[in-house]
Design a protein around this motif. Structure first.
Motif, PDB file in Angstrom:
ATOM      1  N   PRO A  51      37.366  96.445  63.548  1.00  0.00           N
ATOM      2  CA  PRO A  51      37.484  97.893  63.293  1.00  0.00           C
ATOM      3  C   PRO A  51      36.984  98.317  61.913  1.00  0.00           C
ATOM      4  O   PRO A  51      36.322  99.348  61.778  1.00  0.00           O
ATOM      5  N   GLN A  52      37.290  97.527  60.861  1.00  0.00           N
ATOM      6  CA  GLN A  52      36.866  97.912  59.509  1.00  0.00           C
ATOM      7  C   GLN A  52      35.345  97.903  59.377  1.00  0.00           C
ATOM      8  O   GLN A  52      34.753  98.819  58.809  1.00  0.00           O
ATOM      9  N   CYS A  53      34.714  96.857  59.889  1.00  0.00           N
ATOM     10  CA  CYS A  53      33.257  96.773  59.770  1.00  0.00           C
ATOM     11  C   CYS A  53      32.566  97.799  60.657  1.00  0.00           C
ATOM     12  O   CYS A  53      31.510  98.332  60.295  1.00  0.00           O
ATOM     13  N   ARG A  54      33.139  98.081  61.819  1.00  0.00           N
ATOM     14  CA  ARG A  54      32.553  99.115  62.676  1.00  0.00           C
ATOM     15  C   ARG A  54      32.560 100.463  61.959  1.00  0.00           C
ATOM     16  O   ARG A  54      31.573 101.205  61.986  1.00  0.00           O
ATOM     17  N   GLN A  55      33.679 100.773  61.313  1.00  0.00           N
ATOM     18  CA  GLN A  55      33.769 102.041  60.594  1.00  0.00           C
ATOM     19  C   GLN A  55      32.723 102.114  59.491  1.00  0.00           C
ATOM     20  O   GLN A  55      32.074 103.150  59.299  1.00  0.00           O
ATOM     21  N   LEU A  56      32.533 101.006  58.764  1.00  0.00           N
ATOM     22  CA  LEU A  56      31.546 100.999  57.689  1.00  0.00           C
ATOM     23  C   LEU A  56      30.125 101.162  58.229  1.00  0.00           C
ATOM     24  O   LEU A  56      29.318 101.895  57.664  1.00  0.00           O
ATOM     25  N   THR A  57      29.808 100.477  59.305  1.00  0.00           N
ATOM     26  CA  THR A  57      28.449 100.580  59.847  1.00  0.00           C
ATOM     27  C   THR A  57      28.162 101.977  60.366  1.00  0.00           C
ATOM     28  O   THR A  57      27.013 102.418  60.370  1.00  0.00           O
ATOM     29  N   GLU A  58      29.196 102.688  60.788  1.00  0.00           N
ATOM     30  CA  GLU A  58      29.002 104.030  61.332  1.00  0.00           C
ATOM     31  C   GLU A  58      29.020 105.124  60.279  1.00  0.00           C
ATOM     32  O   GLU A  58      28.429 106.186  60.479  1.00  0.00           O
ATOM     33  N   SER A  59      29.661 104.844  59.141  1.00  0.00           N
ATOM     34  CA  SER A  59      29.848 105.927  58.168  1.00  0.00           C
ATOM     35  C   SER A  59      29.151 105.706  56.831  1.00  0.00           C
ATOM     36  O   SER A  59      28.846 106.664  56.122  1.00  0.00           O
ATOM     37  N   SER A  62      24.755 102.711  52.908  1.00  0.00           N
ATOM     38  CA  SER A  62      24.125 101.509  52.388  1.00  0.00           C
ATOM     39  C   SER A  62      25.167 100.426  52.134  1.00  0.00           C
ATOM     40  O   SER A  62      25.934 100.509  51.176  1.00  0.00           O
ATOM     41  N   ILE A  63      25.211  99.444  53.040  1.00  0.00           N
ATOM     42  CA  ILE A  63      26.110  98.319  52.839  1.00  0.00           C
ATOM     43  C   ILE A  63      25.266  97.049  52.745  1.00  0.00           C
ATOM     44  O   ILE A  63      24.034  97.104  52.743  1.00  0.00           O
ATOM     45  N   CYS A  64      25.916  95.899  52.666  1.00  0.00           N
ATOM     46  CA  CYS A  64      25.173  94.664  52.474  1.00  0.00           C
ATOM     47  C   CYS A  64      24.363  94.305  53.714  1.00  0.00           C
ATOM     48  O   CYS A  64      24.567  94.863  54.806  1.00  0.00           O
ATOM     49  N   VAL A 168      39.213 101.481  49.560  1.00  0.00           N
ATOM     50  CA  VAL A 168      38.314 102.425  50.223  1.00  0.00           C
ATOM     51  C   VAL A 168      36.871 102.053  49.894  1.00  0.00           C
ATOM     52  O   VAL A 168      36.592 101.442  48.858  1.00  0.00           O
ATOM     53  N   PHE A 169      35.955 102.420  50.795  1.00  0.00           N
ATOM     54  CA  PHE A 169      34.547 102.232  50.505  1.00  0.00           C
ATOM     55  C   PHE A 169      34.110 103.335  49.548  1.00  0.00           C
ATOM     56  O   PHE A 169      34.097 104.510  49.910  1.00  0.00           O
ATOM     57  N   ARG A 170      33.769 102.931  48.326  1.00  0.00           N
ATOM     58  CA  ARG A 170      33.419 103.891  47.284  1.00  0.00           C
ATOM     59  C   ARG A 170      32.472 103.227  46.296  1.00  0.00           C
ATOM     60  O   ARG A 170      32.918 102.579  45.346  1.00  0.00           O
TER      61      ARG A 170
END
Length: 255
Positions: A51-59, A62-64, A168-170
């Protein structure tokens, strides 16, 4: 086939297997059972991400580009988890430092070629950085600098002085000093991955500063034993013997 570890790393691998292999558990990247980004057990065979990675990929913009995980650390009473927590404490003992240094040596010196192969970059195009501690601890940076083949290629990465926000992703939580020559590929190193928010924020900050490609290597993926997919995964795979030759980037053979 699995690539032989460099001769300089083989004694470290032997030490970890002999003295700590009874509680170390290799992270796994298994399609249908673990997250393809962070190796967390997933709920359904069709789930590619937790769930955490899905949220990051969708929102996140620019991630790793890839993540390598060496071991699992299951909360709260496993020896691997206690190792991580005691190492991160205010007064880590020499034994905790030795094991963590050995795990870093295995993952970094033993498999840096794997990261380069997956990224497609040459060694001259690579630099490294450490996810800085929001509490000002520099133990990880010291350990990695001593292990680095080229310490001078460190990319400075600092905690922002303007209000660090936890969990949080920031990307603004971290800053690369102005004027820093950021290489095309950066290997970003962290000691543990809980939600991934800190490491992914740091990776995004590096990209905003000019990196084209960022890999994250984390020594331990922290798991919650009360999470049902983790329960199922550990019941099936939790008794595997630790294998230092398993690649932290694939959870299997080296690329």
């Amino acid at each position: 086939m699995t690539r032989d570890l460099p001769s300089s790393v083989q004694p470290v691998a032997a030490y970890l297997s002999a003295d700590h292999g009874r509680y170390l558990l290799n992270a796994a990247f298994n399609t249908g059972s673990t997250c393809s980004i962070c190796s967390t057990p997933v709920n359904h065979v069709l789930d590619a991400y937790c769930p955490q990675c899905r949220q990051l990929t969708e929102s996140a913009d620019s991630i790793c580009d890839r993540v390598g995980i060496l071991i699992y650390a299951v909360q709260y009473d496993t020896q691997a988890y206690r190792l991580v927590q005691q190492y991160k404490g205010n007064f880590p003992g020499p034994d905790h430092i030795l094991v963590m240094r050995s795990l870093l040596a295995l993952g970094l010196r033993g498999h840096v070629e794997c990261d380069l192969k997956l990224s497609g970059f040459a060694p001259r195009e690579m630099g490294w950085a450490v996810v800085p501690s929001s509490k000002g601890r520099d133990t990880l940076t010291t350990l990695v600098r001593r292990l680095a083949a080229r310490p001078e290629t460190q990319v400075p990465l600092d905690v922002t002085p303007h209000g660090f926000e936890k969990h949080v992703f920031r990307p603004a939580n971290f800053v690369v000093p102005p004027g820093t020559d950021v290489p095309r590929h950066v290997l970003l190193i962290d000691d543990s991955w809980v939600s991934g928010a800190n490491a992914q924020s740091a990776a995004s900050a590096l990209k905003l500063a000019g990196a084209h490609d960022v890999s994250i290597f984390a020594v331990a993926r922290v798991l919650k034993p009360t999470y049902e997919p983790t329960k199922r995964f550990l019941s099936e795979f939790g008794q595997r013997s630790f294998d230092p030759s398993i690649c932290p980037w694939t959870g299997n053979v080296c690329p």
